[in-house]
Design an enzyme around this catalytic site. Sequence first.
Site, PDB file in Angstrom:
ATOM      1  N   CYS A   1      14.059 -41.096 -57.486  1.00 60.50           N
ATOM      2  CA  CYS A   1      13.431 -41.159 -58.770  1.00 60.50           C
ATOM      3  C   CYS A   1      11.706 -41.460 -58.483  1.00 60.50           C
ATOM      4  CB  CYS A   1      13.516 -42.598 -59.549  1.00 60.50           C
ATOM      5  SG  CYS A   1      15.377 -42.684 -59.542  1.00 60.50           S
TER       6      CYS A   1
ATOM      7  N   ARG B   1      11.336 -35.192 -58.915  1.00 62.45           N
ATOM      8  CA  ARG B   1      12.604 -36.347 -58.120  1.00 62.45           C
ATOM      9  C   ARG B   1      13.489 -36.937 -59.163  1.00 62.45           C
ATOM     10  NH1 ARG B   1      10.706 -38.829 -53.377  1.00 62.45           N
ATOM     11  NH2 ARG B   1      11.970 -40.584 -53.847  1.00 62.45           N
TER      12      ARG B   1
ATOM     13  N   TRP C   1      16.451 -40.499 -61.976  1.00 62.94           N
ATOM     14  CA  TRP C   1      17.808 -39.672 -61.719  1.00 62.94           C
ATOM     15  C   TRP C   1      18.621 -40.882 -61.492  1.00 62.94           C
ATOM     16  CZ3 TRP C   1      21.329 -38.806 -58.145  1.00 62.94           C
ATOM     17  CH2 TRP C   1      21.906 -37.524 -57.918  1.00 62.94           C
TER      18      TRP C   1
ATOM     19  N   ASN D   1      12.916 -47.574 -57.264  1.00 61.86           N
ATOM     20  CA  ASN D   1      13.648 -46.400 -56.662  1.00 61.86           C
ATOM     21  C   ASN D   1      14.606 -47.044 -55.658  1.00 61.86           C
ATOM     22  OD1 ASN D   1      12.081 -44.545 -58.113  1.00 61.86           O
ATOM     23  ND2 ASN D   1      11.140 -43.683 -56.150  1.00 61.86           N
ATOM     24  N   GLY D   2      15.751 -46.341 -55.399  1.00 61.15           N
ATOM     25  CA  GLY D   2      16.538 -46.793 -54.503  1.00 61.15           C
ATOM     26  C   GLY D   2      17.689 -47.431 -55.148  1.00 61.15           C
TER      27      GLY D   2
ATOM     28  N   GLU E   1      22.865 -20.225 -45.898  1.00 64.89           N
ATOM     29  CA  GLU E   1      21.481 -20.648 -46.689  1.00 64.89           C
ATOM     30  C   GLU E   1      21.661 -19.880 -47.924  1.00 64.89           C
ATOM     31  OE1 GLU E   1      19.923 -22.944 -46.950  1.00 64.89           O
ATOM     32  OE2 GLU E   1      18.091 -22.578 -47.757  1.00 64.89           O
TER      33      GLU E   1
ATOM     34  N   LYS F   1      21.711 -21.303 -51.582  1.00 61.95           N
ATOM     35  CA  LYS F   1      20.209 -21.310 -52.612  1.00 61.95           C
ATOM     36  C   LYS F   1      21.113 -20.617 -54.131  1.00 61.95           C
ATOM     37  CE  LYS F   1      17.978 -22.694 -51.197  1.00 61.95           C
ATOM     38  NZ  LYS F   1      17.602 -23.658 -50.185  1.00 61.95           N
TER      39      LYS F   1
ATOM     40  N   GLU G   1      22.739 -23.343 -55.893  1.00 66.26           N
ATOM     41  CA  GLU G   1      22.099 -24.316 -56.625  1.00 66.26           C
ATOM     42  C   GLU G   1      21.389 -24.065 -57.715  1.00 66.26           C
ATOM     43  OE1 GLU G   1      19.705 -27.104 -53.495  1.00 66.26           O
ATOM     44  OE2 GLU G   1      19.654 -25.025 -52.679  1.00 66.26           O
TER      45      GLU G   1
ATOM     46  N   HIS H   1      40.890 -12.808 -41.947  1.00 68.15           N
ATOM     47  CA  HIS H   1      41.857 -13.994 -41.571  1.00 68.15           C
ATOM     48  C   HIS H   1      42.012 -15.032 -42.836  1.00 68.15           C
ATOM     49  CE1 HIS H   1      41.692 -13.073 -37.297  1.00 68.15           C
ATOM     50  NE2 HIS H   1      40.482 -13.076 -37.623  1.00 68.15           N
TER      51      HIS H   1
ATOM     52  N   LYS I   1      15.293 -33.798 -55.602  1.00 63.71           N
ATOM     53  CA  LYS I   1      14.665 -33.054 -54.482  1.00 63.71           C
ATOM     54  C   LYS I   1      15.176 -34.109 -53.087  1.00 63.71           C
ATOM     55  CE  LYS I   1      11.890 -30.678 -52.242  1.00 63.71           C
ATOM     56  NZ  LYS I   1      12.611 -29.393 -51.902  1.00 63.71           N
TER      57      LYS I   1
HETATM   58  C1  F6R Z   1      18.544 -27.243 -50.879  1.00 67.02           C
HETATM   59  C2  F6R Z   1      18.146 -28.489 -50.573  1.00 67.02           C
HETATM   60  C3  F6R Z   1      19.073 -29.793 -49.959  1.00 67.02           C
HETATM   61  C4  F6R Z   1      18.147 -30.504 -48.963  1.00 67.02           C
HETATM   62  C5  F6R Z   1      18.977 -31.560 -48.364  1.00 67.02           C
HETATM   63  C6  F6R Z   1      18.121 -32.122 -47.332  1.00 67.02           C
HETATM   64  O1  F6R Z   1      17.833 -26.322 -51.303  1.00 67.02           O
HETATM   65  O2  F6R Z   1      16.951 -28.648 -50.726  1.00 67.02           O
HETATM   66  O3  F6R Z   1      20.218 -29.152 -49.349  1.00 67.02           O
HETATM   67  O4  F6R Z   1      17.926 -29.485 -47.774  1.00 67.02           O
HETATM   68  O5  F6R Z   1      19.153 -32.418 -49.280  1.00 67.02           O
HETATM   69  O6  F6R Z   1      16.946 -32.779 -47.807  1.00 67.02           O
HETATM   70  P1  F6R Z   1      15.900 -33.343 -46.915  1.00 67.02           P
HETATM   71  O7  F6R Z   1      15.444 -32.165 -45.976  1.00 67.02           O
HETATM   72  O8  F6R Z   1      14.769 -33.772 -47.534  1.00 67.02           O
HETATM   73  O9  F6R Z   1      16.529 -34.175 -45.866  1.00 67.02           O
END
Ligand code: F6R
Length: 613
Positions: free
Chosen positions: A2, A27, A74, A100-101, A488, A492, A495, A511, A608
């Site tokens: 959050c 966040r 969140w 937060n947490g 990757e 993307k 997501e 396979h 995030k």
């Molecule tokens: C994908 C994305 C997530 C982060 C993952 C790790 O676009 O952003 O998969 O890469 O949650 O986050 P960090 O790098 O902050 O540890």
Amino acid sequence: MCGIVGYVGENRATPILINGLLKLEYRGYDSAGLAVVENGNLAVMKNKGRVSNLEELDGINNLTSTIGIAHTRWATHGRPSAENAHPHMDNSKTFAVVHNGIIENYNELKDFLISKGYTFYSQTDTETIPNLIHYYFSRDEKDDGDKFLRAVRSACNDLKGSYAIEVISNLSPNECIVVRKDSPLVVGVGTNENYIASDIPAILPFTKNFYLLDDNELTVIKKDSVFFYDNSLEQHNKAIKNIEWDALSAEKDGYEDYMLKEIFEQPNSIRETIGSRLKLGEECNFDDLEFSKEYLENLNKIYIVACGTAMHAGLVGKNIIEKLCKIPVTVDIASEFRYRDPLVDEKTLCIYITQSGETADTIAALKLAKSKGSKTLAISNVIGSSITREADYSIYTHAGPEIAVASTKAYTSQVVLLAILAIHFAEILEASDKETLENLKTDILDLPTKIGAVLDNLDDLKEFAKKIYTEKDMFFLGRGTDYNVALEGSLKLKEISYIHSEAYAAGELKHGPIALIENGVTVIGIITDSKLVEKTISNMQEVITRGAKTLVITNQNLPNTHFDYVIDIPNTSSLISPILSVIPLQLLAYYISKYKGLDVDKPRNLAKSVTVE
Ligand code: F6R
């Protein structure tokens, strides 16, 4: 997960808090709230949904208080709702808290407080905190100026888990007390006003001077002072850190979305990552690292541990380190590593990659390796983030704040930093010839210009996105490091467009997955390694034969083929080609999401920074 903001000063707190919350919506965005001390009482306002729903509440614009705390949530404990939104108050409405947490022992604490006569009105773990503070406050017979601080300290001593909290009280209307443990929190310093935030961008428009708080440090913030205490309430001093990010770089800068802005920032973010670390004709320079030749020679292996996109960067890094340094590298997912009882010891170097520096699994994985005697190196984008306080060594990507939930510029900066690190190790070890390293350095230094060229050439990509945005499934294929990029690209797409996709090593196609290829299905191929061109082309031919629509991203002169679209990107060393080939994939996901009318920056169910397990 959050976002937290706080203000103590001379101006009206509410607009400053709302402004900060809007910058922190990435966040968490399922509810938002604030608390101020208004005419001697706590006034709490909160609402479900985005910060704009909070702004619309009756009476919020009439609040005149100059002290306040705020939160954008969140959900972890309790569904998104106004009751579960923060701030939470104790039963007597004397203390208001945002958090937060996760409080891991909240059930135990709740039972205890219920047994003492307290009532709970939300399903959150957070509500235990103001009530615990009240519990200790009301039992403290010493009525001096530190009673509020003592109560917060005692409550924190009972909390297990991670937290960053802000507390205000109508009994002490000129101060805010904050504490963090394994969750980020900073204090921004102004003139006759001070700010608090879980993330620097929230208050960057107001100040560039910050105190980066340490775990378990109790901080008392008034408009003209900030005091730091340890758990025994001994006061100590702390240095102010000047953060050079400008406020504009934390804003959208004219782009429609943060994600697009961040994709276009990549030439610059990579320049920042390279910084003064890499120059032609000189050995790479990392001021903060001191690995000796003897230490590196004695390593059995290197582990790279991370989550999501950061883990994908690690896969590219593995290839570079193994090729240049001849040290075996294992890449692991942090949430797996931490429960796997991994074989690491003092002969293992463990590298942790995390944009935020706050990812709970990655931090736990680092602590584990440390306890087994291995040296730990954190690669993060956030100065002073939690992981960098735990690691033996920390190096920063310097990519600037990444606001969009889907990571783009952080990924390319992570790969660049891993490449420079690999060259650095290879130079210490004398494991690669100078010419190879010098050529790679030239290619790294050319990246910003080449990324610029990729970004200038987007028409075909947009057209392809328009053709396929309504589809339900897609496939990404590549070999070697192109497979890492396929992973990757697929992440993307999932997501931000909510389209199901799979990435396969192209040789794996026959396979099993080829059974899914039928008329009209979309397959995206990445072909950048000259040694593997023919192999991947023949896999792509196999899907074309079965009716697939194809897009290929390549830096090779491909023979006449039957691909529907080919996106040409500049040539570079195959070790770092993912930094260029990922960009069309980032943009493809972006355009598809836009055509679908989705919120690119805030995809559903994602946050995030994943500060809980
Ligand atoms: C994908 C994305 C997530 C982060 C993952 C790790 O676009 O952003 O998969 O890469 O949650 O986050 P960090 O790098 O902050 O540890």
